[in-house]
Design a protein around this motif. Structure first.
Motif, mmCIF file in Angstrom:
data_model
loop_
_atom_site.group_PDB
_atom_site.id
_atom_site.type_symbol
_atom_site.label_atom_id
_atom_site.label_comp_id
_atom_site.label_asym_id
_atom_site.label_seq_id
_atom_site.Cartn_x
_atom_site.Cartn_y
_atom_site.Cartn_z
ATOM 1 N N ASP A 96 0.856 -1.183 0.000
ATOM 2 C CA ASP A 96 0.000 0.000 0.000
ATOM 3 C C ASP A 96 0.894 1.235 0.000
ATOM 4 O O ASP A 96 2.121 1.134 -0.048
ATOM 5 N N ALA A 97 0.267 2.411 0.086
ATOM 6 C CA ALA A 97 1.008 3.669 0.120
ATOM 7 C C ALA A 97 1.805 3.770 1.424
ATOM 8 O O ALA A 97 1.425 3.191 2.443
ATOM 9 N N PRO A 98 2.914 4.534 1.423
ATOM 10 C CA PRO A 98 3.751 4.651 2.634
ATOM 11 C C PRO A 98 2.995 5.119 3.867
ATOM 12 O O PRO A 98 3.235 4.611 4.967
ATOM 13 N N HIS A 99 2.070 6.059 3.718
ATOM 14 C CA HIS A 99 1.354 6.547 4.903
ATOM 15 C C HIS A 99 0.468 5.446 5.493
ATOM 16 O O HIS A 99 0.237 5.401 6.701
ATOM 17 N N GLY A 100 -0.015 4.558 4.642
ATOM 18 C CA GLY A 100 -0.810 3.439 5.134
ATOM 19 C C GLY A 100 0.032 2.475 5.950
ATOM 20 O O GLY A 100 -0.417 1.961 6.990
ATOM 21 N N LEU A 101 1.255 2.232 5.495
ATOM 22 C CA LEU A 101 2.176 1.371 6.239
ATOM 23 C C LEU A 101 2.454 1.944 7.621
ATOM 24 O O LEU A 101 2.414 1.223 8.631
ATOM 25 N N ASP A 102 2.706 3.228 7.693
ATOM 26 C CA ASP A 102 2.954 3.870 8.990
ATOM 27 C C ASP A 102 1.733 3.754 9.898
ATOM 28 O O ASP A 102 1.855 3.480 11.104
ATOM 29 N N ALA A 103 0.546 3.978 9.324
ATOM 30 C CA ALA A 103 -0.682 3.907 10.122
ATOM 31 C C ALA A 103 -0.902 2.491 10.647
ATOM 32 O O ALA A 103 -1.343 2.298 11.789
ATOM 33 N N ALA A 104 -0.597 1.481 9.833
ATOM 34 C CA ALA A 104 -0.774 0.091 10.253
ATOM 35 C C ALA A 104 0.141 -0.242 11.425
ATOM 36 O O ALA A 104 -0.282 -0.871 12.409
ATOM 37 N N ILE A 105 1.388 0.175 11.336
ATOM 38 C CA ILE A 105 2.334 -0.079 12.422
ATOM 39 C C ILE A 105 1.882 0.643 13.695
ATOM 40 O O ILE A 105 1.920 0.085 14.798
ATOM 41 N N ASP A 106 1.432 1.886 13.547
ATOM 42 C CA ASP A 106 0.948 2.651 14.711
ATOM 43 C C ASP A 106 -0.279 1.983 15.330
ATOM 44 O O ASP A 106 -0.429 1.961 16.560
#
Length: 392
Positions: A96-106
Protein backbone atom coordinates in the motif's frame (compact mmCIF):
# COMPACT_ATOMS: atom_id res chain seq x y z
CA UNK A 1 -11.17 -22.17 38.92
CA UNK A 2 -12.68 -23.96 35.90
CA UNK A 3 -12.34 -27.73 35.57
CA UNK A 4 -12.72 -29.29 32.11
CA UNK A 5 -13.06 -33.00 31.44
CA UNK A 6 -11.80 -33.69 27.93
CA UNK A 7 -12.47 -36.90 25.97
CA UNK A 8 -9.55 -35.90 23.74
CA UNK A 9 -6.94 -33.20 24.34
CA UNK A 10 -4.21 -31.97 22.00
CA UNK A 11 -1.47 -30.58 24.23
CA UNK A 12 0.61 -29.04 21.42
CA UNK A 13 2.42 -32.22 20.47
CA UNK A 14 0.02 -35.14 20.56
CA UNK A 15 -3.57 -36.11 21.33
CA UNK A 16 -4.26 -37.47 24.82
CA UNK A 17 -7.40 -39.39 25.74
CA UNK A 18 -9.40 -38.71 28.92
CA UNK A 19 -7.70 -35.69 30.44
CA UNK A 20 -8.80 -33.11 32.99
CA UNK A 21 -7.63 -29.51 32.71
CA UNK A 22 -8.01 -26.73 35.26
CA UNK A 23 -7.78 -23.02 34.52
CA UNK A 24 -7.47 -20.10 36.91
CA UNK A 25 -6.85 -16.36 36.48
CA UNK A 26 -6.61 -16.66 32.71
CA UNK A 27 -3.95 -19.39 32.81
CA UNK A 28 -3.83 -23.16 32.72
CA UNK A 29 -3.28 -24.38 36.27
CA UNK A 30 -3.06 -28.12 35.76
CA UNK A 31 -3.49 -30.94 33.25
CA UNK A 32 -3.68 -34.57 34.28
CA UNK A 33 -5.53 -37.83 33.90
CA UNK A 34 -9.30 -37.51 33.99
CA UNK A 35 -10.69 -37.38 37.50
CA UNK A 36 -14.16 -37.43 39.03
CA UNK A 37 -14.18 -33.84 40.26
CA UNK A 38 -17.05 -31.50 39.49
CA UNK A 39 -16.54 -29.74 36.19
CA UNK A 40 -17.55 -29.41 32.56
CA UNK A 41 -17.59 -32.75 30.76
CA UNK A 42 -17.39 -32.33 26.99
CA UNK A 43 -19.31 -34.83 24.84
CA UNK A 44 -17.60 -37.89 23.39
CA UNK A 45 -15.60 -37.19 20.23
CA UNK A 46 -14.88 -33.57 21.16
CA UNK A 47 -11.24 -32.52 21.16
CA UNK A 48 -9.80 -29.64 23.18
CA UNK A 49 -6.79 -27.89 21.62
CA UNK A 50 -4.77 -24.73 22.20
CA UNK A 51 -6.20 -21.57 20.70
CA UNK A 52 -5.06 -21.29 17.09
CA UNK A 53 -2.35 -18.82 16.01
CA UNK A 54 -2.61 -17.23 12.55
CA UNK A 55 0.36 -15.32 11.15
CA UNK A 56 -1.42 -14.06 8.01
CA UNK A 57 -4.75 -12.30 8.58
CA UNK A 58 -5.64 -9.49 6.18
CA UNK A 59 -9.14 -9.00 7.51
CA UNK A 60 -12.24 -10.52 9.00
CA UNK A 61 -15.60 -9.63 10.43
CA UNK A 62 -16.37 -7.60 7.31
CA UNK A 63 -13.34 -5.28 7.46
CA UNK A 64 -9.88 -5.16 5.87
CA UNK A 65 -6.82 -3.92 7.71
CA UNK A 66 -5.68 -2.01 4.61
CA UNK A 67 -8.95 -0.11 4.33
CA UNK A 68 -8.80 1.48 7.77
CA UNK A 69 -5.52 0.71 9.53
CA UNK A 70 -6.40 1.75 13.06
CA UNK A 71 -6.81 0.09 16.44
CA UNK A 72 -10.57 -0.32 16.06
CA UNK A 73 -10.05 -2.34 12.88
CA UNK A 74 -7.40 -4.48 14.54
CA UNK A 75 -9.77 -5.23 17.41
CA UNK A 76 -12.68 -6.07 15.10
CA UNK A 77 -10.57 -8.43 13.00
CA UNK A 78 -9.15 -10.14 16.07
CA UNK A 79 -12.61 -10.53 17.64
CA UNK A 80 -14.06 -12.12 14.49
CA UNK A 81 -11.24 -14.65 14.29
CA UNK A 82 -11.27 -15.32 18.02
CA UNK A 83 -14.87 -16.51 17.82
CA UNK A 84 -13.70 -19.03 15.23
CA UNK A 85 -10.89 -20.27 17.46
CA UNK A 86 -7.95 -18.09 16.44
CA UNK A 87 -7.07 -16.60 19.81
CA UNK A 88 -3.80 -14.99 18.65
CA UNK A 89 -2.76 -13.53 15.30
CA UNK A 90 -0.69 -11.10 13.26
CA UNK A 91 -2.85 -8.48 11.50
CA UNK A 92 -1.47 -8.41 7.97
CA UNK A 93 -1.01 -5.24 5.94
CA UNK A 94 -0.39 -5.79 2.24
CA UNK A 95 1.35 -3.54 -0.28
CA UNK A 96 0.00 0.00 0.00
CA UNK A 97 1.01 3.67 0.12
CA UNK A 98 3.75 4.65 2.63
CA UNK A 99 1.35 6.55 4.90
CA UNK A 100 -0.81 3.44 5.13
CA UNK A 101 2.18 1.37 6.24
CA UNK A 102 2.95 3.87 8.99
CA UNK A 103 -0.68 3.91 10.12
CA UNK A 104 -0.77 0.09 10.25
CA UNK A 105 2.33 -0.08 12.42
CA UNK A 106 0.95 2.65 14.71
CA UNK A 107 -2.38 0.80 14.98
CA UNK A 108 -0.75 -2.43 16.07
CA UNK A 109 1.54 -0.58 18.48
CA UNK A 110 -1.51 1.04 20.07
CA UNK A 111 -3.31 -2.30 20.28
CA UNK A 112 -0.31 -3.97 21.91
CA UNK A 113 0.08 -1.11 24.39
CA UNK A 114 -3.59 -1.38 25.36
CA UNK A 115 -3.35 -5.14 25.83
CA UNK A 116 -6.01 -5.95 23.25
CA UNK A 117 -6.54 -9.72 23.32
CA UNK A 118 -4.94 -11.86 20.67
CA UNK A 119 -2.59 -9.34 19.05
CA UNK A 120 1.00 -10.61 18.83
CA UNK A 121 2.46 -8.14 16.34
CA UNK A 122 2.16 -7.36 12.64
CA UNK A 123 2.79 -9.03 9.29
CA UNK A 124 3.88 -6.65 6.53
CA UNK A 125 3.33 -8.45 3.22
CA UNK A 126 5.01 -5.95 0.95
CA UNK A 127 5.55 -3.45 -0.47
CA UNK A 128 9.08 -4.73 -1.17
CA UNK A 129 8.03 -7.36 -3.69
CA UNK A 130 8.73 -8.57 -7.20
CA UNK A 131 6.21 -6.88 -9.51
CA UNK A 132 6.06 -9.89 -11.82
CA UNK A 133 4.89 -12.04 -8.90
CA UNK A 134 2.64 -9.42 -7.32
CA UNK A 135 -0.63 -11.37 -7.57
CA UNK A 136 -3.39 -9.10 -6.27
CA UNK A 137 -0.91 -6.51 -4.90
CA UNK A 138 -1.02 -3.16 -6.68
CA UNK A 139 2.03 -2.61 -8.86
CA UNK A 140 2.09 1.15 -8.34
CA UNK A 141 2.63 0.66 -4.60
CA UNK A 142 5.51 -1.81 -4.91
CA UNK A 143 8.70 -0.14 -3.67
CA UNK A 144 12.40 -0.65 -3.08
CA UNK A 145 13.52 -0.98 0.52
CA UNK A 146 15.72 1.90 1.70
CA UNK A 147 17.48 2.55 5.01
CA UNK A 148 14.66 4.79 6.21
CA UNK A 149 12.20 2.00 5.46
CA UNK A 150 14.17 -0.39 7.66
CA UNK A 151 13.72 1.94 10.63
CA UNK A 152 9.98 2.25 9.94
CA UNK A 153 9.40 -1.47 9.51
CA UNK A 154 11.07 -2.45 12.78
CA UNK A 155 9.35 0.33 14.74
CA UNK A 156 7.46 -2.13 16.94
CA UNK A 157 10.78 -3.33 18.39
CA UNK A 158 10.11 -5.38 21.53
CA UNK A 159 6.43 -4.43 21.74
CA UNK A 160 5.48 -7.30 19.41
CA UNK A 161 6.73 -9.49 16.62
CA UNK A 162 7.17 -8.12 13.09
CA UNK A 163 7.01 -10.53 10.17
CA UNK A 164 8.06 -9.09 6.81
CA UNK A 165 7.38 -10.74 3.47
CA UNK A 166 9.70 -9.48 0.72
CA UNK A 167 11.32 -10.55 -2.52
CA UNK A 168 15.02 -11.15 -1.72
CA UNK A 169 16.11 -10.33 -5.26
CA UNK A 170 14.51 -6.88 -4.95
CA UNK A 171 16.10 -5.91 -1.62
CA UNK A 172 19.76 -5.17 -0.90
CA UNK A 173 21.29 -7.92 1.27
CA UNK A 174 22.43 -5.38 3.88
CA UNK A 175 18.86 -4.16 4.29
CA UNK A 176 17.56 -7.69 4.86
CA UNK A 177 20.28 -8.20 7.46
CA UNK A 178 19.32 -4.90 9.10
CA UNK A 179 15.69 -6.03 9.37
CA UNK A 180 16.73 -9.29 11.01
CA UNK A 181 19.17 -7.50 13.33
CA UNK A 182 16.32 -5.17 14.31
CA UNK A 183 14.18 -8.09 15.42
CA UNK A 184 12.07 -8.72 12.33
CA UNK A 185 11.31 -12.20 11.01
CA UNK A 186 11.86 -12.13 7.25
CA UNK A 187 10.07 -14.44 4.82
CA UNK A 188 10.49 -14.64 1.05
CA UNK A 189 7.31 -14.18 -0.92
CA UNK A 190 6.02 -12.70 -4.16
CA UNK A 191 9.47 -13.48 -5.48
CA UNK A 192 11.26 -14.80 -8.57
CA UNK A 193 14.52 -15.47 -6.76
CA UNK A 194 16.48 -18.41 -8.18
CA UNK A 195 17.54 -21.33 -5.99
CA UNK A 196 21.04 -19.88 -5.55
CA UNK A 197 19.60 -16.50 -4.62
CA UNK A 198 17.40 -18.12 -2.01
CA UNK A 199 20.40 -20.01 -0.66
CA UNK A 200 22.25 -16.72 -0.17
CA UNK A 201 19.21 -14.98 1.32
CA UNK A 202 18.88 -17.68 3.97
CA UNK A 203 22.51 -18.48 4.78
CA UNK A 204 23.93 -14.98 4.43
CA UNK A 205 21.08 -12.57 5.14
CA UNK A 206 18.80 -14.30 7.63
CA UNK A 207 15.63 -15.01 5.63
CA UNK A 208 13.96 -17.78 7.63
CA UNK A 209 10.80 -18.75 5.77
CA UNK A 210 8.51 -18.45 2.79
CA UNK A 211 5.01 -16.98 2.57
CA UNK A 212 2.15 -19.10 1.15
CA UNK A 213 4.19 -22.02 -0.19
CA UNK A 214 3.62 -22.73 -3.92
CA UNK A 215 1.93 -19.37 -4.52
CA UNK A 216 3.63 -16.22 -5.90
CA UNK A 217 7.14 -17.67 -6.03
CA UNK A 218 9.58 -19.07 -8.58
CA UNK A 219 8.63 -22.65 -9.33
CA UNK A 220 10.44 -25.97 -9.56
CA UNK A 221 11.67 -26.71 -13.08
CA UNK A 222 14.07 -29.00 -14.93
CA UNK A 223 17.04 -26.64 -14.81
CA UNK A 224 16.11 -24.24 -12.02
CA UNK A 225 14.62 -25.30 -8.69
CA UNK A 226 13.49 -21.81 -7.64
CA UNK A 227 12.20 -20.74 -4.26
CA UNK A 228 9.72 -23.60 -4.26
CA UNK A 229 12.48 -26.16 -4.79
CA UNK A 230 14.54 -24.61 -2.01
CA UNK A 231 11.61 -24.73 0.41
CA UNK A 232 10.84 -28.34 -0.45
CA UNK A 233 14.44 -29.45 0.06
CA UNK A 234 15.07 -27.49 3.26
CA UNK A 235 12.63 -28.59 5.95
CA UNK A 236 14.39 -26.31 8.44
CA UNK A 237 12.89 -23.34 6.57
CA UNK A 238 9.54 -22.10 7.88
CA UNK A 239 6.73 -22.25 5.32
CA UNK A 240 3.23 -20.80 5.48
CA UNK A 241 0.61 -22.87 3.70
CA UNK A 242 -2.96 -21.97 2.69
CA UNK A 243 -5.14 -25.08 2.77
CA UNK A 244 -8.47 -23.76 1.57
CA UNK A 245 -8.98 -26.23 -1.28
CA UNK A 246 -7.98 -23.60 -3.85
CA UNK A 247 -4.49 -22.20 -3.28
CA UNK A 248 -2.83 -25.63 -3.19
CA UNK A 249 -3.92 -28.89 -4.81
CA UNK A 250 -3.88 -32.03 -2.69
CA UNK A 251 -1.19 -33.67 -4.82
CA UNK A 252 1.09 -30.67 -4.43
CA UNK A 253 0.46 -30.65 -0.69
CA UNK A 254 1.32 -34.35 -0.43
CA UNK A 255 4.68 -33.77 -2.15
CA UNK A 256 5.48 -30.93 0.22
CA UNK A 257 4.34 -32.88 3.26
CA UNK A 258 6.48 -35.92 2.45
CA UNK A 259 9.54 -33.71 2.07
CA UNK A 260 8.89 -31.22 4.87
CA UNK A 261 6.64 -32.77 7.50
CA UNK A 262 5.05 -30.71 10.24
CA UNK A 263 8.01 -29.32 12.17
CA UNK A 264 8.22 -25.92 10.42
CA UNK A 265 5.07 -25.96 8.32
CA UNK A 266 2.49 -23.39 9.39
CA UNK A 267 -1.14 -23.34 8.36
CA UNK A 268 -2.39 -19.82 7.62
CA UNK A 269 -5.76 -18.49 6.57
CA UNK A 270 -4.70 -15.52 4.40
CA UNK A 271 -8.14 -14.29 5.46
CA UNK A 272 -9.82 -11.32 3.85
CA UNK A 273 -12.78 -9.35 5.20
CA UNK A 274 -15.43 -12.05 4.52
CA UNK A 275 -13.83 -14.42 7.05
CA UNK A 276 -16.03 -14.65 10.12
CA UNK A 277 -18.83 -12.73 8.40
CA UNK A 278 -21.63 -13.17 5.83
CA UNK A 279 -19.93 -10.87 3.35
CA UNK A 280 -19.77 -12.18 -0.24
CA UNK A 281 -18.26 -9.16 -2.04
CA UNK A 282 -15.74 -6.50 -1.09
CA UNK A 283 -13.43 -3.94 -2.67
CA UNK A 284 -9.68 -4.31 -2.36
CA UNK A 285 -7.79 -1.17 -3.31
CA UNK A 286 -10.32 -0.33 -6.01
CA UNK A 287 -10.82 -3.87 -7.34
CA UNK A 288 -14.08 -5.76 -6.95
CA UNK A 289 -13.55 -9.09 -5.20
CA UNK A 290 -16.15 -11.84 -4.90
CA UNK A 291 -16.28 -14.97 -2.75
CA UNK A 292 -16.71 -18.10 -4.83
CA UNK A 293 -16.76 -21.43 -3.02
CA UNK A 294 -14.65 -20.15 -0.16
CA UNK A 295 -12.04 -18.37 -2.29
CA UNK A 296 -11.75 -14.65 -3.01
CA UNK A 297 -11.23 -13.75 -6.66
CA UNK A 298 -10.97 -10.57 -8.71
CA UNK A 299 -12.81 -10.09 -12.00
CA UNK A 300 -9.89 -11.58 -13.96
CA UNK A 301 -9.74 -14.68 -11.76
CA UNK A 302 -6.73 -13.57 -9.69
CA UNK A 303 -6.83 -15.03 -6.20
CA UNK A 304 -7.20 -12.33 -3.56
CA UNK A 305 -6.66 -14.14 -0.29
CA UNK A 306 -9.23 -16.46 1.25
CA UNK A 307 -12.58 -16.37 3.02
CA UNK A 308 -11.65 -18.99 5.60
CA UNK A 309 -10.55 -18.81 9.21
CA UNK A 310 -7.72 -20.94 10.58
CA UNK A 311 -10.16 -23.43 12.11
CA UNK A 312 -11.54 -23.93 8.60
CA UNK A 313 -8.01 -24.63 7.39
CA UNK A 314 -7.56 -27.25 10.12
CA UNK A 315 -10.82 -28.97 9.17
CA UNK A 316 -10.08 -28.78 5.43
CA UNK A 317 -6.55 -30.04 6.01
CA UNK A 318 -7.94 -33.10 7.77
CA UNK A 319 -10.98 -33.75 5.59
CA UNK A 320 -9.73 -32.80 2.13
CA UNK A 321 -5.93 -33.04 2.29
CA UNK A 322 -5.70 -36.17 4.42
CA UNK A 323 -3.76 -34.68 7.34
CA UNK A 324 -3.71 -36.42 10.67
CA UNK A 325 -5.60 -34.37 13.26
CA UNK A 326 -2.53 -34.01 15.47
CA UNK A 327 -0.47 -32.72 12.53
CA UNK A 328 -3.06 -30.18 11.38
CA UNK A 329 -3.41 -28.91 14.93
CA UNK A 330 0.36 -28.73 15.39
CA UNK A 331 0.72 -26.62 12.25
CA UNK A 332 -1.94 -24.20 13.51
CA UNK A 333 -0.75 -23.95 17.12
CA UNK A 334 2.69 -25.17 18.15
CA UNK A 335 4.52 -24.36 14.91
CA UNK A 336 3.45 -20.68 14.68
CA UNK A 337 4.08 -20.26 18.42
CA UNK A 338 7.64 -21.51 17.92
CA UNK A 339 8.17 -19.18 14.97
CA UNK A 340 7.07 -16.19 17.04
CA UNK A 341 8.97 -17.28 20.15
CA UNK A 342 5.87 -17.58 22.34
CA UNK A 343 5.84 -21.38 22.65
CA UNK A 344 6.09 -21.32 26.45
CA UNK A 345 2.74 -19.53 26.79
CA UNK A 346 0.79 -20.10 23.58
CA UNK A 347 0.16 -22.90 21.14
CA UNK A 348 0.21 -25.48 23.93
CA UNK A 349 -1.90 -26.73 26.80
CA UNK A 350 0.40 -26.94 29.79
CA UNK A 351 0.59 -25.43 33.27
CA UNK A 352 1.35 -21.72 33.11
CA UNK A 353 0.22 -21.20 29.50
CA UNK A 354 -2.56 -18.80 28.55
CA UNK A 355 -6.00 -20.34 28.98
CA UNK A 356 -6.69 -20.00 25.26
CA UNK A 357 -8.38 -23.03 23.79
CA UNK A 358 -10.68 -24.25 21.07
CA UNK A 359 -13.09 -27.15 21.37
CA UNK A 360 -13.81 -29.06 18.15
CA UNK A 361 -16.65 -31.52 17.73
CA UNK A 362 -16.15 -34.89 16.04
CA UNK A 363 -16.49 -33.26 12.60
CA UNK A 364 -13.92 -30.58 13.46
CA UNK A 365 -16.49 -27.83 13.58
CA UNK A 366 -15.89 -25.21 16.28
CA UNK A 367 -17.94 -26.09 19.36
CA UNK A 368 -16.54 -23.56 21.85
CA UNK A 369 -13.69 -21.10 22.32
CA UNK A 370 -12.00 -19.80 25.46
CA UNK A 371 -9.67 -16.79 25.40
CA UNK A 372 -7.68 -15.74 28.46
CA UNK A 373 -9.84 -17.97 30.64
CA UNK A 374 -13.14 -16.54 29.40
CA UNK A 375 -15.60 -18.32 27.14
CA UNK A 376 -16.19 -16.15 24.09
CA UNK A 377 -18.11 -18.60 21.91
CA UNK A 378 -20.10 -21.78 22.49
CA UNK A 379 -22.29 -23.78 20.15
CA UNK A 380 -25.59 -25.46 21.05
CA UNK A 381 -23.94 -28.67 22.29
CA UNK A 382 -21.63 -26.84 24.70
CA UNK A 383 -23.51 -23.70 25.78
CA UNK A 384 -25.86 -25.53 28.18
CA UNK A 385 -22.88 -27.14 29.89
CA UNK A 386 -21.28 -23.75 30.49
CA UNK A 387 -24.50 -22.24 31.80
CA UNK A 388 -24.78 -24.99 34.39
CA UNK A 389 -21.26 -24.45 35.71
CA UNK A 390 -21.08 -21.73 38.39
CA UNK A 391 -17.38 -21.16 37.71
CA UNK A 392 -17.93 -19.92 34.17
Amino acid sequence: MVRLHCPLLFDGECIIANATMQTAAGRIARIGARDDGVGIAFPAGHIVAPGLIDIQVNGGGGVLFNDTPDRATVRRIAAAHARAGTTALLPTFITDAPHGLDAAIDAVRASLAAGDPGILGIHLEGPFLQARRRGIHREDFIAHLAEDDVRRVIALRDAGRTLVTLAPECVAPQHIRALVAGGAIVFAGHTEAPYAGMLDAVARDGVSGVTHLFNAMSQLGPREAGVLGYALLHADLWAGLILDGHHVKRESFEIAWRLRGRNRTILVSDAMSPAGSTQTHFVLQGREISVQGGRCVAEDGTLAGAAITLSDAVRIGIREYGMQASDALYCATRAPARLLGVQAERGCLQAGAHADLIVFDADFQVAAVMQSGRWINAGPAIAPLLELDDAV
